[in-house]
Structures are given as C-alpha cells and as structure tokens.
Enzyme design. Structure first.
Site, PDB file in Angstrom:
ATOM      1  N   THR A  34      -7.876  11.291   4.375  1.00  0.00           N
ATOM      2  CA  THR A  34      -8.766  11.296   5.533  1.00  0.00           C
ATOM      3  C   THR A  34      -8.054  10.985   6.841  1.00  0.00           C
ATOM      4  OG1 THR A  34      -9.309   8.946   5.350  1.00  0.00           O
ATOM      5  CG2 THR A  34     -10.672  10.497   4.084  1.00  0.00           C
ATOM      6  N   SER A  63      19.058  -3.558  -9.969  1.00  0.00           N
ATOM      7  CA  SER A  63      17.746  -3.154 -10.468  1.00  0.00           C
ATOM      8  C   SER A  63      17.718  -3.253 -11.985  1.00  0.00           C
ATOM      9  CB  SER A  63      17.432  -1.710 -10.054  1.00  0.00           C
ATOM     10  OG  SER A  63      16.327  -1.215 -10.785  1.00  0.00           O
ATOM     11  N   SER A 122       7.057   2.472  -3.844  1.00  0.00           N
ATOM     12  CA  SER A 122       7.922   2.263  -2.686  1.00  0.00           C
ATOM     13  C   SER A 122       7.385   1.147  -1.810  1.00  0.00           C
ATOM     14  CB  SER A 122       8.057   3.559  -1.884  1.00  0.00           C
ATOM     15  OG  SER A 122       6.797   4.037  -1.470  1.00  0.00           O
ATOM     16  N   ASP A 166      -0.463   2.324   1.975  1.00  0.00           N
ATOM     17  CA  ASP A 166       0.173   1.647   0.841  1.00  0.00           C
ATOM     18  C   ASP A 166       0.716   0.283   1.248  1.00  0.00           C
ATOM     19  OD1 ASP A 166      -0.427   3.968  -0.453  1.00  0.00           O
ATOM     20  OD2 ASP A 166       1.644   4.595  -0.790  1.00  0.00           O
TER      21      ASP A 166
END
Length: 380
Positions: A34, A63, A122, A166
């Site tokens: 939107t 990681s 992310s 996000d």
C-alpha cells in the site's frame, strides 16, 4: 539455553564476554504493497547478535547459520558477495554517516529467522546490529532513528529498495500487539491482538518464482501511472492512500483496465487495514479473519501476485470451520499463507493441509506457530 550457547560460542571465537541483543522477524497481518496503512507485528522468530569492543579498527564477524567468518576494517568498508555481512557492514557505515563514533568490534550472529525465506531477516539483523553497537559504544540514538538507520543500511550499502515497515516493526514491536502504521508519516498506534484460544500459523509452500520480482515491479509501475492520472486532475493527492474508488472510476478506469485493477486493490487495501484495526480494537477476531480472506482475494484477482499453490491453500482453508481467516503474505515470506487457527486444532490443521497440498502438488509444507513479541532489545 540459547543465551548460554551464544556466550560460549562468542568466547570460543573471540575470547571475550559479549553484549547480546535479540531482534524479531515480522509478519504483516494485513496491508500489502500500500505504501500507506499497514498492520505488521513482531514475532518470536528472532535473530541474536553478540558484540564486544576491539582495541583496533578491525571488524571481525562470525555467522553460526553459515559457519562463516569475515574480517575487515571500519575505515575501509566495502560491499561483499554475502548479504549477511552487508547487513552488518551497512549499519556500521550508516552510524558513521549519521555522525556517531564507533570503533572496531567483534560480532557473532545466530538465530532462527530464516535467511532463505526472508521473514524480514535483513531487518532483524540490521536492527540487532544497530542496537548492539549503540549499546557497545554508549551512543544515544532515538528509536525512530534506529529504524531509519537500519533502512538506510539496506538501501545504501546492501542495495535494497524496501520501505521502512520491516525495520520499524523490529524496533517498535510490542508483545501481544500489532502496529497500525501510516507509512506516509510514520504515525503509529499499538493495537491489542487478542487471539482468545486461536493462534497464528504460517504455512510455507517453499515456492520459487523467478517472475515474482518482475510482476511486482510491473504492478508498482501500473499503480504509479494510475496515480499520475489522478494527480493531473486532483492536485492535493500525494499517494493512492489519498484517493478513492470514485476517483479511480473517473480518472483511471476508462484509460486502462489493468492499471485500474492494481490501483483498486491498493485503495481497498488501505481501507481494509483501518477496518481490520477496528475489528481488533473491538476484539472481533472473526471479523478480522474475514478481512484477511478479502485481502487474499484482492491480491489474487486484482493485484495478481498470488499463484495456484497459494490460492489452493487459502481456498482449502476457507472450508475449515475452526480457521477464522487466511491470506497469502507478500514481501517478507515468499510462498507463505498466514492463518488464524483454533488452538486445540493446530495439529489437525497442519496435518490436513500438509497432506492435501502434497496430494495436489507433490510438494512439502513447512509450518510455524508464531507468537507476537516485543521488538529489538538488549538481553545481556
């Protein structure tokens, strides 16, 4: 316990005692594409970042998910071929560009936000890294700026082009609440999500669609064109959020039917978000579920970003009386549908949908039962 495991791993790699931060993934309950009203929520699928200071200018990363290490220098930050590294380096880059002083650091990352499924992975990495470095170097950064820094890290260093949804959700998430967010001005309100015997269940169909990006970009371009036609006649309009179906009928429908459909979805979706928020405020979970079904129909028929597999899943769910609502999720978790399922029937639901999906498509479903959790926070 995950925290003890992270402390142990950090000591093994860096021989230091770390600061540890957790940052959640997110789901969008309703409000896709939107650029206006959205209703996301932080969830209990999280990323952990542990950090310690160094006495030099070096950056040392590890990681656990990839069993990969990286070394670089704060004074010579360069993009790499690895996304997880770029998310972290992007934060270090942005903090400095915003005028904050940081030094070299060790960083260890682990968690259960799946990188391959992009459940806002992310943003979880970026926000966790930002919070960790802010704490490590005793910086004073407003929460909204943390979200903006994380967004800029993705846009400027990693090369993404997403909205702030996000990162905003990762920072401002609140346990048991969704966030009614106006993307235009970032005004927001926490809305209690009272599930009362129901649970949120994600079903991931593990789809790979090489044309999805092309279709999404095309839909966005069509919406931009429709908006231009309206703006040439109604000067006070800034975005499709400011328009109405009446405007679409008058200025768009006669020019191009496909553009009209895309714009119609956006206008109706903005209205659905506000209606959904009202349903949640009134503890009307059934009404909220019906709006979810309507959103899926719009995504499939008007915006045309669904597919046979997801339509099949949602249409199957519509026939199950102990499920209040379902819809495909857009950006954030490709090939996934979000469902509101009666708590005591979750096992039955997963078993039934897994079987019918495999029978129809010869593919496996992955299921996730999620809770609405707090946003990014220091935990040690």
């Amino acid at each position: 316990m995950i925290i003890e495991s992270i402390k142990s791993a950090f000591k093994k790699h860096f021989n230091r005692v770390p600061i540890i931060v957790r940052s959640p993934g997110k789901i969008n309950l309703i409000g896709e594409y939107t650029d206006g009203y959205v209703l996301p929520a932080a969830i209990d699928i999280v990323t952990y970042v542990a950090v310690s200071r160094r006495s030099d200018d070096d950056i040392h990363l590890y990681s656990e998910s990839y069993s990969e290490a990286f070394q670089g220098k704060l004074s010579d930050l360069n993009k790499t071929e690895k996304d997880w590294i770029n998310y972290i380096l992007g934060i270090a880059d942005q903090l400095q560009k915003w005028g904050y002083h940081i030094g070299g650091f060790n960083l260890y990352i682990d968690g259960d936000v799946p990188f391959d499924d992009e459940l806002s992975s992310s943003a979880a990495v970026e926000c966790a890294t930002a919070y960790a470095l802010i704490e490590l170097f005793s910086l004073s950064v407003p929460k909204l700026d943390v979200a903006k820094i994380a967004q800029m890290a993705e846009k400027g260093f990693k090369g993404g082009n997403g909205s702030i949804i996000d990162q905003f959700t990762s920072v401002f998430g609140k346990k048991g609440n969704a966030i009614l967010l106006d993307c235009k001005n970032l005004c927001h309100e926490h809305i209690p999500l009272k599930l009362d015997g129901y649970q949120l269940v994600l079903l991931n169909a593990n789809l790979e669609d090489s044309t999805s990006t092309i279709r999404l970009d095309r839909a966005k371009e069509q919406c931009e064109q429709g908006l231009l036609w309206i703006k040439s006649n109604v000067t006070q309009v800034v975005s499709l959020q400011d328009t109405s179906l009446k405007m679409l009928d008058k200025y768009v429908k006669g020019k191009d039917v496909e553009i009209y459909k895309k714009c119609k979805f956006i206008v109706e979706e903005n209205q659905r978000v506000l209606l959904a928020a009202e349903h949640l405020k009134n503890a009307n979970l059934k009404g909220f579920g019906q709006v979810m079904f309507q959103t899926h129909d719009g995504l499939s028929e008007l915006y045309q970003v669904s597919c046979n597999e997801l339509d099949f899943l949602v249409n199957t769910v519509k026939k199950i009386p102990y499920v209040l609502g379902a819809r495909m999720m857009g950006e954030g978790f490709d090939g996934c549908i979000l469902n509101i399922v009666k708590e005591e029937r979750i096992d039955d639901f997963i078993e039934e949908l897994t079987q019918v999906f495999e029978d129809e498509f010869s593919k496996k479903l992955d299921a996730y039962v999620v809770e609405i959790e707090n946003g990014t926070a220091l935990i040690l």
